[in-house]
Design a protein around this motif. Sequence first.
Motif, short mmCIF file in Angstrom:
data_model
loop_
_atom_site.label_atom_id
_atom_site.label_comp_id
_atom_site.label_asym_id
_atom_site.label_seq_id
_atom_site.Cartn_x
_atom_site.Cartn_y
_atom_site.Cartn_z
N GLY A 108 0.77 -1.27 0.03
CA GLY A 108 -0.08 -0.13 -0.14
C GLY A 108 0.90 1.28 0.10
O GLY A 108 0.22 2.32 -0.22
N GLU A 109 2.18 1.13 0.07
CA GLU A 109 3.20 2.27 0.26
C GLU A 109 3.14 2.70 -1.24
O GLU A 109 3.90 1.84 -2.02
CB GLU A 109 4.36 1.83 0.78
N ILE A 110 3.02 4.22 -1.85
CA ILE A 110 3.11 4.38 -2.87
C ILE A 110 4.55 5.03 -3.10
O ILE A 110 4.87 5.98 -2.33
CB ILE A 110 2.19 5.47 -3.51
N THR A 248 4.98 -1.07 11.44
CA THR A 248 5.14 -1.75 10.39
C THR A 248 5.10 -3.08 10.42
O THR A 248 6.15 -3.65 11.04
CB THR A 248 6.13 -1.25 9.27
N PRO A 249 3.93 -3.87 9.79
CA PRO A 249 4.19 -5.11 9.69
C PRO A 249 5.18 -5.96 9.07
O PRO A 249 5.72 -5.37 7.94
CB PRO A 249 2.94 -5.83 9.41
N PRO A 250 5.93 -6.94 9.49
CA PRO A 250 6.96 -7.75 8.77
C PRO A 250 6.25 -8.24 7.35
O PRO A 250 4.99 -8.47 7.27
CB PRO A 250 7.25 -8.95 9.44
N PRO A 251 6.98 -8.58 6.37
CA PRO A 251 8.48 -8.42 6.39
C PRO A 251 9.02 -7.11 6.38
O PRO A 251 8.30 -6.10 5.72
CB PRO A 251 8.96 -9.18 5.11
N LYS A 252 10.01 -6.82 6.98
CA LYS A 252 10.56 -5.52 7.18
C LYS A 252 12.16 -5.62 7.47
O LYS A 252 12.50 -6.49 8.27
CB LYS A 252 9.70 -4.57 8.02
#
Length: 384
Positions: A108-110, A248-252
């Motif tokens: 969802g990150e543009i 922020t949820p993983p994976p990260k």
Amino acid sequence: MTLVIGLISGTSVDGIDAALVDITGTDLDIKIELVAGATYPYSTELREQILAVCGGAALNMAQLAQLDDAIAFAFAQAAQNIQIGQQKATLIGSHGQTVYHRPPPGVGEISQPKIGYSLQLGRGAIIANTTGITTVSNFRVADVAIGGHGAPLVPRIDAALLSHPVEARCVQNIGGIGNVTHIPSRDDNWLTKVRAWDTGPGNSLLDLAVYHLTKGTKTYDQDGAWAASGTPCHPLVEQWLSQDYFHTPPPKSTGRELFGDTYLHQCIQDAEPYQLSPADFLATLTELTAASIVHSYRTFLPQMPQRVLLCGGGSRNLYLKSRLQQLLTSIPVSTTDEVGLNADFKEAIAFAVLAYWRQLGTPGNLPTATGAPQEVLLGEIWQA
Ligand SMILES: Nc1ncnc2c1ncn2[C@@H]1O[C@H](COP(=O)(O)OP(=O)(O)OP(=O)(O)O)[C@@H](O)[C@H]1O
Ligand SMILES: CC(=O)N[C@H]1[C@@H]2OC[C@@H](O2)[C@@H](O)[C@@H]1O[C@H](C)C(=O)O
């Protein structure tokens, strides 16, 4: 039996960890024996240059080439040194030095660009040529190229070496950056249930704060003694924990690009209204490391582990360890040493195993850890 050298300098940039490892078996059924392990500090000049580049200092191409050479030759020297008085190794796995890490955009990150980028200096071709030993390097790029973070890569090795028949474990590395591998007990499909991510700052902010507070005369808080003499400021820890990365949820994955100098200077500014002593400020930063680790377990794990095994330099910070134990209440916190895996050289051992797997054609990434869509072979092979 294959005698393999694993080499890495991590995000603390304190020096090159070298492990000479005897490896037998295949895939997850491997056995390792650490024959020798040593850390070879960088020269002060090289360390400062690397830290400046990690902090965003500009380099022209000639300077980049010179830095890459200097790191490659330092790694080759570390490989030569670790073999003194030992049988000769037949393979090297060299992580090199991360100088830039850009994770891919989250769901969802543009954001442009659409894939990540992870740059490790110290090219394997030089190490292979200097040592006369086939070298595997550039481990992260294949995972990044298919859309993964290229990090963390150690989780598959954690799973191979530290899984337990009935105990769910978290293996928590506390280097410059922290990263966790949650390994469920070995029931059906346990490998697909392994979860892993970078938890955030390990020692990076602490080391920078100590350097700042001592005007460069000290580089870390030995045993956490300075922080232990202070008191954490909890409202500040709460404020810092509201930062996006922790939610922020993983994976990260992350690095000094986020938890570096600029971040510390923001922390110093945030602390001004509280008039903290240096010891209180260090205790508060230490609390951030501990609380961010535990917060991430409570938020993102399907269940809390039955044991936490620490590794990396931060496992030697007694104050940090005691804060983790306090926050984890009844879950025992120990180190990987206590289950037979050296806590100081686990990352170097991991890159020896990754090179060994690469030669055997075994994938090294865990898609649940890096976010890659599939398993891939990691690393480029440079024949001696
Ligand atoms: N006795 C000790 N007391 C407190 N801190 C320690 C001690 N020994 C090491 N450390 C910390 O550990 C850091 C080095 O840890 P380590 O070598 O695991 O990091 P790294 O491998 O460079 O990082 P990463 O795992 O993020 O790549 C030092 O910079 C210091 O902050
Ligand atoms: C890009 C990079 O070098 N990341 C490191 C860093 O240091 C700790 C954490 O962030 C981890 O994700 C990774 O290293 C270990 C070796 C890994 O890949 O598992």
